[in-house]
Every structure is written in C-alpha cells, then in structure tokens.
Design a protein around this motif. Sequence first.
Motif, PDB file in Angstrom:
ATOM      1  N   ASP A 136      46.799  41.754  39.535  1.00  0.00           N
ATOM      2  CA  ASP A 136      47.406  40.435  39.680  1.00  0.00           C
ATOM      3  C   ASP A 136      48.873  40.472  39.237  1.00  0.00           C
ATOM      4  O   ASP A 136      49.398  41.532  38.849  1.00  0.00           O
ATOM      5  CB  ASP A 136      46.608  39.367  38.932  1.00  0.00           C
ATOM      6  CG  ASP A 136      46.572  39.572  37.418  1.00  0.00           C
ATOM      7  OD1 ASP A 136      47.478  40.237  36.873  1.00  0.00           O
ATOM      8  OD2 ASP A 136      45.629  39.052  36.774  1.00  0.00           O
ATOM      9  N   ARG A 184      45.818  40.006  47.466  1.00  0.00           N
ATOM     10  CA  ARG A 184      46.679  38.837  47.382  1.00  0.00           C
ATOM     11  C   ARG A 184      47.493  38.776  48.674  1.00  0.00           C
ATOM     12  O   ARG A 184      48.323  39.660  48.949  1.00  0.00           O
ATOM     13  CB  ARG A 184      47.607  38.947  46.174  1.00  0.00           C
ATOM     14  CG  ARG A 184      48.642  37.814  46.084  1.00  0.00           C
ATOM     15  CD  ARG A 184      47.984  36.478  45.776  1.00  0.00           C
ATOM     16  NE  ARG A 184      48.975  35.408  45.651  1.00  0.00           N
ATOM     17  CZ  ARG A 184      49.558  35.063  44.494  1.00  0.00           C
ATOM     18  NH1 ARG A 184      49.293  35.747  43.385  1.00  0.00           N
ATOM     19  NH2 ARG A 184      50.422  34.076  44.459  1.00  0.00           N
ATOM     20  N   TRP A 189      44.015  34.583  47.203  1.00  0.00           N
ATOM     21  CA  TRP A 189      43.327  35.858  46.997  1.00  0.00           C
ATOM     22  C   TRP A 189      42.153  35.899  47.976  1.00  0.00           C
ATOM     23  O   TRP A 189      41.353  34.968  48.038  1.00  0.00           O
ATOM     24  CB  TRP A 189      42.813  35.971  45.563  1.00  0.00           C
ATOM     25  CG  TRP A 189      43.906  36.238  44.582  1.00  0.00           C
ATOM     26  CD1 TRP A 189      44.693  35.320  43.942  1.00  0.00           C
ATOM     27  CD2 TRP A 189      44.347  37.519  44.145  1.00  0.00           C
ATOM     28  NE1 TRP A 189      45.606  35.938  43.134  1.00  0.00           N
ATOM     29  CE2 TRP A 189      45.414  37.297  43.233  1.00  0.00           C
ATOM     30  CE3 TRP A 189      43.969  38.830  44.416  1.00  0.00           C
ATOM     31  CZ2 TRP A 189      46.090  38.344  42.598  1.00  0.00           C
ATOM     32  CZ3 TRP A 189      44.632  39.870  43.786  1.00  0.00           C
ATOM     33  CH2 TRP A 189      45.678  39.631  42.892  1.00  0.00           C
TER      34      TRP A 189
END
Length: 503
Positions: A136, A184, A189
């Motif tokens: 992330d 992503r 997502w």
Amino acid sequence: MSSKPETGSTINNPVIPGFHPDPSICRAGADYYVACSSFEYFPGVPIFHSRDLAHWTQIGNALDRPSQLSLPPDAPSSGGIYAPTLRYRDGRFWLIVTNVSGDGNLLFTATDPAGPWSEPIRLPGVQGIDPDLAWDDDGNCWCTTAGVGQIRIDPHTGETFGAQRRIWSGTPGAKAPEAPHLYRIGDYWYLLIAEGGTERCHGVSIARGRTPTGPFEPCPANPILTHRGTDLPIQNTGHADLVQAPDGSWWMVLLGVRPHGGSPGWHVLGRETFLVPVDWVDGWPVVGELSSVMPAPSWPLQPHAVVPGRDDFDMSELAPYWISLRHRPPEDCTTKERPGWLTLHARGESLDDTDVTFVGRRQQHLSCRVRAVVDVTEGRGGLAVRLDEQHHYDIEASADEVQVRARIGPLNAVVASRPAPPGPVVLRIEVAAVQTVNDARTGPDTVSIGIEEPDGTFVELTSLDGRYLSTEVGGGFTGRVIGMFASAGSAHFDWFEYEPLDR
C-alpha cells in the motif's frame, strides 16, 4: 537460440504452450516477466521474459538449488511448488510460492529475474496456498491467500502482524476461491480471484474496495471470464493475473487447456498460459474474447528466440527447460563425465519409482517427434512420456533387448520388444493428435514408439492411445513431460531432439 522476425498481425495462443500453469506476470520498464508453477519438478518455477507479450523466452528457473527447493524423494506427483506470484518493486523482483510438500509459504528476491534468486524467507505465519504480495501507499506489504485470507507481513524477514482474516469468499455457490491477486488501480483496490475449481468450471471473478483490506464489492458481471458450459476449444480458463503495458492498455495472463478427441475431451499438455486483452468500463475490467488466434497489440511484435529442438549436450550445464523429478544430484546427471554426452546414473529401477533418474522437457505441441541416441553398454535406459508414476509410456534399451512398457494405473506391462541392435541405438517417439473424431470415444492422440534404423527408417514397435496419459484419466495438475531416464547402471545420451509436428 536463434532470433526469428515476426511479420504477422496476430498473437497465437497459448503464448507459453505446454505444462506452464498458474501464470503470474509483472512488468519492469519495457520488459515483462512470467513465473509458473512447477509442482514435483526440479528446478522449480520457470521464469519467462517478453518484450511484446506475444513471444516468451525462458530465461531461467527461480528455484535451482536444493537449499531453495527441498522436496523429499517420496513427495507425491502434483505436490511440490504451487502458484507463484511475481512482482517488481523498488528495483527488486519478489517471488512468493507455496511448497505443499515441505516448507510451506516461501519468499524469494532477485535483482535479475534470470537469477540468482535469494535463499528462501520462510513465512510460517501465512496459512493457505496461492500467496500474493501487494504494497500500500504506506509501504505495508499484504499477503493474500486462497480462501480468501489476508495478513500483513514483513517481506524482508517473514514476520507477520496480527491474525489472518477472511476478506472475501468469492461468488456464493462457487467452490474453491483461490489464486488471489490484489492491485491498486485508480481509486480502488481490486481483488482478482479464480473460482469454480481448476477443471471445466474454472473462472475468473473480481471485487473492489477502498482499502487493501476491504470491504470488497463484487463485480456485478462476475465471472468476468469463464468458458464453462461452452464448446470452445480452450477450456478450464482461470487463475489469472493482470498487467498494464507502457501505452496504458491492460492485459491478462491466465491458464487454460486444449482438450481433444471425443467425449469428455482429454487434455494432455497440462494447463497452459494464455493471453487476452482487458478494457475498463465503469470502473470494472471487461475481458476480451479468448481464442487461439487474437489481434496483436498496438506495438510492433519483437524478434523472438526460438528454443532449439536439438541438444547435443556440449554445454557444461543443462538448458533451463530441462527438468527432473524432485531433485537432480549432479553425481547422477552430468555432461562432464563423457564430454558431448549426457550421462545418467540410475537410482530408481523404473518410471514407477518416485526417485528415478529422469531428465525431460515439457511436451508443448499437440503433435511432435522425439528422438535420442542412447549407449547402454553400462546399464539400461531410454525415453519416456510421463504424466506421473502411474501413467507413462517408456521405451527402454539394454545391451540385449529393446522393450516398450506401458503403465496405466494398476496395469503395468511390456507391450512390445525386439533384440537390441549393436552399438548405440536411436529411440523414437511420435505423438500424433487426432484430426477427425469419428466416434465419441476417440482419444486425443496416438503415441507411436520404436527405434530408428541407421538409414532413418522408423521401426514402430507399438502405437498406444494417448488418453491414458491425460489429466482426465490420471488426475493431478501437471502435463506430459518427455525425456530420458536410466533404470540400471549408467545410460549415456549423445543427443536429444524434439520436433513439433502440429499442422
């Protein structure tokens, strides 16, 4: 390898033919890389490279040392290494796999995907198969596995944080949610999975959420790709991965099979790697038509390396396409003992044994011819078409006799024999795909086995139905591998030749 210019405007599917399942893809600049499952074979996890997505060259195997790939001699066929995920981040390649016959989930890194790859980082806190890696914006690494469960990990140490939690169960009523990949893309997502089982009901579904941990909203058009319930020539479509090209277009690699013959249709090459384009509509991927011939992408197709059909064993190390069963001790398989020859020293007595000395390459064409010269003055050995220990056809030579053996489940018999000619003998196997189905029970191909006379004449000793070396008969997750073996003493091979015969 030689380069061959590409002049057409189409892509031929499968883009990586033969037993190359569970493809995972990543891009580094203008280069694409794919990793595939290898199951009980060593070395493990073949790595392929492409510049155009259409033509792929094997550049190595990620797991090429016993310290990376530990399989016990009795590890079952279709055990071993499952479902890699290959990713590129911060100038480094990351590969995560499951060894279901040993160490569980393992992570490897490399600066060059051709190798060498690192020693394994063990992940004892990650449960389940088919592990995925995604990072992330804060640098947290998330590992998602079949099920579909997820846990945060430190990819440098293997440490896990918190408890593994279920984040999506796939489509209600669809079995085996597996092969998760998390991306992503834009504001969302996306969680891509396979479901329905890896047989005829296989398919690809997707969900999206605002965070990598969900909650996830399933796509209303799920499954976004499946050939279930159709008579299309490509079946069992699933276990996919997405990649974006430099021009912004999106593509999907996935596995599929090509059944042949009558009912129910038999596939013999295993699950192969296919390519299909992807568009985005209203924030969801729309997969293009998957067929054996597709329009080429917008960029020029590149000259591509052609794998040589003949190996004279003049190199000190074997080419990366050669694979063995569970391990390959150098003392039992060498090109250095007799220069210009491959020498195999017997361990097991036959292809029925899990620890037999065997070196083969995947059958990649529906029709092909394989020839090899063997000197058996010091033992016994020959050629085999292998699916697993209980399903294989072999031609074995000794100083006195050449015999053909068929192993079909519990049936194990010599089906043909003849006196051995003097000196080294040329063994030959021809696989011919059926062209016409006159009976619903027609098998997918025939396997003709024999020897060659000095003038090249083929002396066929027998012809066998190929359906018995198919996944529909033998079961499991692999495909045919054709290669050389030693069953007693030493067998020396001067050369091996693989020739496609597909029309």
